[in-house]
Motif scaffolding. Structure first.
Motif, PDB file in Angstrom:
ATOM      1  N   ALA A  41       1.440  -7.442  21.170  1.00 25.67           N
ATOM      2  CA  ALA A  41       0.014  -7.121  21.330  1.00 25.67           C
ATOM      3  C   ALA A  41      -0.538  -7.781  22.589  1.00 25.67           C
ATOM      4  O   ALA A  41      -1.294  -7.166  23.355  1.00 25.67           O
ATOM      5  N   ARG A  64      -9.380 -13.435  13.536  1.00 25.89           N
ATOM      6  CA  ARG A  64      -9.746 -12.084  13.947  1.00 25.89           C
ATOM      7  C   ARG A  64      -8.823 -11.499  15.009  1.00 25.89           C
ATOM      8  O   ARG A  64      -8.594 -10.294  15.037  1.00 25.89           O
ATOM      9  N   ASN A  65      -8.306 -12.357  15.900  1.00 25.32           N
ATOM     10  CA  ASN A  65      -7.539 -11.779  17.007  1.00 25.32           C
ATOM     11  C   ASN A  65      -6.528 -12.783  17.553  1.00 25.32           C
ATOM     12  O   ASN A  65      -6.618 -13.227  18.692  1.00 25.32           O
ATOM     13  N   SER A  75      -4.388 -11.437   8.795  1.00 20.21           N
ATOM     14  CA  SER A  75      -5.298 -10.404   9.284  1.00 20.21           C
ATOM     15  C   SER A  75      -4.525  -9.212   9.840  1.00 20.21           C
ATOM     16  O   SER A  75      -3.521  -9.382  10.539  1.00 20.21           O
ATOM     17  N   SER A 104      -4.848  -7.546  12.350  1.00 28.02           N
ATOM     18  CA  SER A 104      -5.370  -7.436  13.717  1.00 28.02           C
ATOM     19  C   SER A 104      -4.587  -8.385  14.606  1.00 28.02           C
ATOM     20  O   SER A 104      -3.867  -9.268  14.127  1.00 28.02           O
ATOM     21  N   GLY A 105      -4.740  -8.215  15.924  1.00 27.63           N
ATOM     22  CA  GLY A 105      -4.036  -9.076  16.856  1.00 27.63           C
ATOM     23  C   GLY A 105      -2.541  -8.956  16.678  1.00 27.63           C
ATOM     24  O   GLY A 105      -1.999  -7.880  16.420  1.00 27.63           O
ATOM     25  N   ASP A 149      -8.079  -6.678   6.193  1.00 31.15           N
ATOM     26  CA  ASP A 149      -9.074  -6.462   7.242  1.00 31.15           C
ATOM     27  C   ASP A 149      -9.837  -7.762   7.484  1.00 31.15           C
ATOM     28  O   ASP A 149     -10.474  -8.295   6.570  1.00 31.15           O
ATOM     29  N   GLN A 193     -12.545  -8.333   8.774  1.00 26.67           N
ATOM     30  CA  GLN A 193     -13.993  -8.191   8.656  1.00 26.67           C
ATOM     31  C   GLN A 193     -14.442  -7.964   7.210  1.00 26.67           C
ATOM     32  O   GLN A 193     -15.638  -7.924   6.944  1.00 26.67           O
TER      33      GLN A 193
END
Length: 372
Positions: free
Chosen positions: A135, A278-279, A299, A301-302, A317, A319
């Motif tokens: 990523a 989050r990332n 997460s 993500s990331g 998720d 969020q």
């Protein structure tokens, strides 16, 4: 020479002192450059390398002749930077002393394009950018003024033996008791600097749902991380989390441990490890918990989805507190599922995220760059 002119303390700053002994063991002559009085400098010294130090980043630039003299004296031909802001110093050294090679590891994940005149000059002196996840590499290819061939993925790695269980049953009970964790509870923990990007608020909100909707699980939350700015956390965010816990009536159900040096041992008393960042550019805590044989929720993500697959953990998720609560409830309610995921997680780390593999990859990059 490893360059890290940071006065902070996180995964990026820990990296040089983690990797230096490994390189020395492989026969490399390793030097360091750090800020005077910084934790990076003291940890480099503890790792066996007394670093060259400067009072500030600005002083590093104005005293470039001192650095060049040091490089000549010690026949240093490669500079490895760990902060993008340190590239100006390395690029200047490479400009003034042709033949110096520069490697840059992007530990953070670039968030904006870097193709202006200054960055074209600085990155033009970089022989290789090392991206710690796929990523991150994809973002680097888009953002940096370099051909894709000079941007290479190199996953971080750990020594899994450090995270193998060491405590006996009595020691685990004593540790749980010292942290105020009730006997018989299922423990769900989150570890890391207490900052918004690490997602502890989502963890607390998810714990609210788990505890209220499923009291039969006897869930107890553990938040591991320093509570002060000196320990790398945001004090206003810490206060926000503590207020949220009190307002929701969860003071007896969520423990703030403060800064701890025994994370590997704390994993032994956790049933589920949550990483709601989050990332993340990589997610070192994820593979550390996996190496400890823990059921992990990370997460979606990331870079975290690169670390965890459906057989070795769960994704949620970042969020959505409800999404996290769903995953936490599933794992908290099944000992056999946690054990199966933990076994698969441990095997996945051994197959893909060993420190020895990372070190060999790094040595290969150094050799290639020096031969160019």
């Amino acid at each position: 020479m490893h360059i890290c002119l940071s006065d902070g303390w996180g995964g990026l700053e820990m990296y040089p002192s983690r990797i230096i002994p490994e390189l020395v063991a492989q026969g490399w002559g390793v030097h360091g450059l750090a800020l005077e009085g910084s934790k990076v400098a003291s940890c480099m010294a503890e790792a066996g390398v007394e670093p060259l130090t400067v009072r500030s980043r600005g002083r590093a630039l104005t005293s470039i002749r001192r650095l060049l003299a040091y490089l000549r004296t010690h026949d240093i031909r490669l500079l490895h930077c760990h902060k993008s802001s340190d590239l100006r110093l390395a690029a200047l050294a490479a400009t003034l002393r042709p033949g110096i090679k520069v490697v840059f590891t992007d530990h953070m994940g670039v968030t904006r394009p870097k193709k202006d005149l200054y960055h074209r000059w600085a990155y033009g002196r970089v022989s290789r950018v090392l991206s710690i996840s796929e990523a991150t590499r994809k973002r680097n290819i888009k953002a940096f003024p370099l051909p894709a061939s000079r941007i290479q993925r190199l996953y971080l790695g750990i020594d899994p033996h450090h995270f193998a269980p060491h405590l006996d049953a009595a020691e685990r009970r004593a540790l749980r008791t010292s942290l105020g964790i009730p006997s018989g509870s299922v423990t769900l923990g989150v570890a890391g600097r207490l900052t918004p990007g690490k997602g502890q608020k989502v963890f607390v909100e998810a714990m609210v749902e788990v505890i209220r909707e499923h009291p039969e699980l006897h869930a107890h939350g553990v938040i591991i991380g320093g509570l002060s700015a000196e320990e790398g956390s945001r004090e206003d965010y810490v206060a926000e989390l503590q207020t949220l816990v009190r307002e929701q009536g969860l003071a007896e159900h969520i423990t703030f441990t403060g800064f701890r040096r025994d994370l590997a041992r704390l994993f032994e008393i956790l049933d589920v490890v949550c990483v709601p960042s989050r990332n993340e550019a990589f997610g070192l805590t994820v593979i550390e918990a996996m190496a400890a044989g823990k059921a992990v929720i990370g997460s979606a993500s990331g870079a975290i989805p690169e670390l965890i697959d459906a057989h070795s953990g769960r994704l949620a998720d970042p969020q959505s507190a409800h999404h996290w609560a769903t995953g936490m409830t599933e794992l908290a309610g099944s000992v056999s599922l946690r054990e199966r995921l933990g076994d698969e997680a441990r095997a996945r780390v051994s197959a893909h995220f060993l420190l020895s593999s990372h070190v060999q990859g790094l040595i290969n990059v150094y050799a290639e760059v020096l031969a160019e």
